[in-house]
Write an enzyme that holds these catalytic residues in place. Structure first.
Site, mmCIF file in Angstrom:
data_model
loop_
_atom_site.group_PDB
_atom_site.id
_atom_site.type_symbol
_atom_site.label_atom_id
_atom_site.label_comp_id
_atom_site.label_asym_id
_atom_site.label_seq_id
_atom_site.Cartn_x
_atom_site.Cartn_y
_atom_site.Cartn_z
ATOM 1 N N GLU A 142 0.844 -1.196 0.000
ATOM 2 C CA GLU A 142 0.000 0.000 0.000
ATOM 3 C C GLU A 142 0.882 1.250 0.000
ATOM 4 O O GLU A 142 1.302 1.707 1.062
ATOM 5 C CB GLU A 142 -0.939 -0.009 1.200
ATOM 6 C CG GLU A 142 -1.845 -1.239 1.229
ATOM 7 C CD GLU A 142 -2.854 -1.223 2.372
ATOM 8 O OE1 GLU A 142 -3.154 -0.139 2.925
ATOM 9 O OE2 GLU A 142 -3.341 -2.298 2.719
ATOM 10 N N PHE A 143 1.141 1.852 -1.162
ATOM 11 C CA PHE A 143 0.767 1.468 -2.525
ATOM 12 C C PHE A 143 1.958 1.774 -3.429
ATOM 13 O O PHE A 143 2.745 2.676 -3.120
ATOM 14 C CB PHE A 143 -0.450 2.262 -3.002
ATOM 15 C CG PHE A 143 -1.717 1.891 -2.308
ATOM 16 C CD1 PHE A 143 -2.426 0.777 -2.716
ATOM 17 C CD2 PHE A 143 -2.185 2.636 -1.243
ATOM 18 C CE1 PHE A 143 -3.610 0.434 -2.086
ATOM 19 C CE2 PHE A 143 -3.366 2.287 -0.606
ATOM 20 C CZ PHE A 143 -4.078 1.171 -1.019
#
Length: 377
Positions: A142-143
Site C-alpha cells: 500500500e501502494f
C-alpha cells in the site's frame, strides 16, 4: 402407498419453495478473511465453515536485506495460527500476507527495483510459507507510488510465479498460491502520481487479486460518507466503479476477489438535524481515529438508541444519535454487495478483518448469500 408418495412429494415441494437453500447447490468460490496477528482474537475461534481461505496478517520485509522479518511475537503466533486452523473443521487454506496498511512503501519500492533483490524476497517468502505450512503467499503493498513501481511490480509477479512453479516441481508439493491485495480501482492518482496496475501480469501470474473496496471516506474529510459505497452517482469513488475498472483493464472477473469491511467510520455532525450521507461534520466521532468495529457499532447503536437508516443510493447503512454519525455495512448491504459480486462473475470476496464481526452475523450473511444466492435479512 401412492397416496403417501403423493403426500411426501407435496411436503418436499413445499420445503423446497420455502427453504431454497435445502436444494440449492452451493456456489464455489473464495470466501476469505484476514486474521490480524496483532489483535487478541484467537485463531482457534474462527468459524471455518464460513470461509475457504484465511490470511495471516502481516509479515514485513527487512529494510536492508528484504528477507521477511519474523518477530518474537510471530515466532509464537505463526505456528499457533497454523495448528489452530488445522484442528478446525471444515478445513480452510491459509495464506501468508506480506505488507499491510502499516508497511513502508519505500522498502517495497526498493525491493522490486532489481532482479536480485526481488529473488531474495521471493525465496524468503517461499521458505517461511513452507516452514510453517501455509498454502500460499499474498502481497499487500500500500501502494506502488508511480509508473516505475508498477512496472517493477509486474516483474515481481512474474518472477514470483516462476519461482513458485519451480519450487513446486522440485519439492513435489502443490504450488503455493500467489495473490495480491490492490487498490479498489485499477488506475489511481492518490498516494502519488497517475498510474495503473499491471493488469496483464496480474491476469497471467496471480491466482487472484483482491481490490480493497473500503476506506473511500474518513477522518480527512469534513463531511459524512459511505466508506464502502457500492454506488456513488456523484463520483468514481465506489465499488461498482472500481470493480468495473479492473475488468475493463483486462483482468478476468473470476480473478477478482472483492473486499468488504467489518468496520465503519464515524463523524461528529455540525448540525444534528442535518444527518444524511454527505452532511457537514466538524471532526471524527467515537472510535480509534473515527473507526468503529462492527460489533462496537451494534452495541453503540443499542446503547444510544440510535436511528438506523439504509441508504439505497450507496447500498450502505448509517446511524445517528445526537451529534454522532456512523457509516457502515450491515446485513442488508452485505447481502446486496455479495449478490453484486456474483452477478459480476467475481471469484469471491474477502473481509477485513476477523474479530470485528458481531457473533459472525455479517460473515454468515455473506457466506449464505455467496453459496445459495439469498440469505436472510
Amino acid at each position: 402407498m401412492a397416496t403417501l408418495t403423493t403426500f411426501m412429494s407435496s411436503v418436499i415441494l413445499i420445503l423446497v419453495i420455502l427453504c431454497p437453500s435445502i436444494h440449492a447447490k452451493p456456489s464455489k468460490g473464495i470466501r476469505a478473511a484476514y486474521w490480524p496477528s496483532f489483535n487478541s482474537f484467537p485463531a482457534s475461534s474462527i468459524q471455518t465453515s464460513l470461509f475457504t481461505h484465511i490470511y495471516y496478517a502481516f509479515l514485513l520485509p527487512d529494510p536492508a536485506t528484504f528477507k521477511l522479518t519474523i518477530t518474537s511475537e510471530d515466532q509464537t503466533k505463526l505456528p499457533d495460527f497454523i495448528s489452530s486452523l488445522r484442528a478446525l473443521n471444515p478445513p480452510v487454506k491459509t495464506l501468508l500476507s506480506i505488507g499491510g496498511g502499516g508497511n513502508n512503501a519505500t522498502v517495497f519500492s526498493e525491493m522490486v527495483s532489481t532482479k536480485q533483490s526481488r529473488q531474495v524476497f521471493i525465496n524468503s517468502s517461499i521458505e517461511i510459507a513452507r516452514k510453517y505450512g501455509f498454502h500460499g503467499v499474498d502481497l499487500d503493498w500500500e501502494f506502488p507510488a508511480d509508473v516505475v513501481d508498477m512496472s517493477n511490480l509486474a516483474l515481481l509477479y512474474k518472477q514470483w510465479r516462476q519461482s513458485l512453479d519451480q519450487e513446486a516441481k522440485a519439492s513435489g508439493k502443490p504450488r503455493l498460491l500467489l495473490t495480491s491485495a490492490v487498490y479498489y480501482a485499477s488506475e489511481f492518482t492518490v498516494y502519488g502520481g497517475p498510474r495503473s496496475y499491471p493488469a496483464g501480469a496480474i491476469s497471467k501470474y496471480l491466482d487472484w487479486a483482491s481490490p480493497m473496496c473500503f476506506d473511500y471516506h474518513g477522518s480527512w474529510e469534513n463531511f459524512t460518507g459511505a466508506h464502502a459505497a457500492l454506488y456513488d452517482s456523484k463520483s468514481n469513488i465506489s465499488t461498482d466503479y472500481g470493480i468495473r475498472s479492473w475488468i475493463q483493464a483486462g483482468v478476468p472477473a473470476k480473478k477478482l476477489v472483492m473486499g468488504l469491511p467489518l468496520y465503519g467510520k464515524s463523524w461528529t455532525l455540525r448540525d444534528q438535524k442535518v444527518n444524511g450521507v454527505g452532511a457537514a461534520a466538524v471532526g471524527v466521532g467515537p472510535g480509534d481515529g473515527g473507526i468503529l468495529l462492527y460489533h462496537q457499532i451494534v452495541d453503540l447503536n443499542a446503547r444510544t438508541n440510535a436511528t438506523v437508516v439504509f441508504d439505497n443510493q450507496t447500498v450502505s447503512y448509517y446511524s445517528y444519535s445526537g451529534s454522532t454519525w456512523i457509516g457502515y455495512d450491515d446485513v442488508g448491504s452485505v447481502r446486496l454487495k455479495v449478490r453484486f459480486a456474483k452477478k459480476m462473475g467475481l471469484g469471491g470476496y474477502f473481509f477485513w478483518a476477523l474479530g470485528q464481526d458481531k457473533d459472525w452475523i455479517l460473515s454468515h450473511q455473506a457466506s449464505d448469500t455467496w453459496k445459495y444466492g439469498g440469505g436472510s435479512v
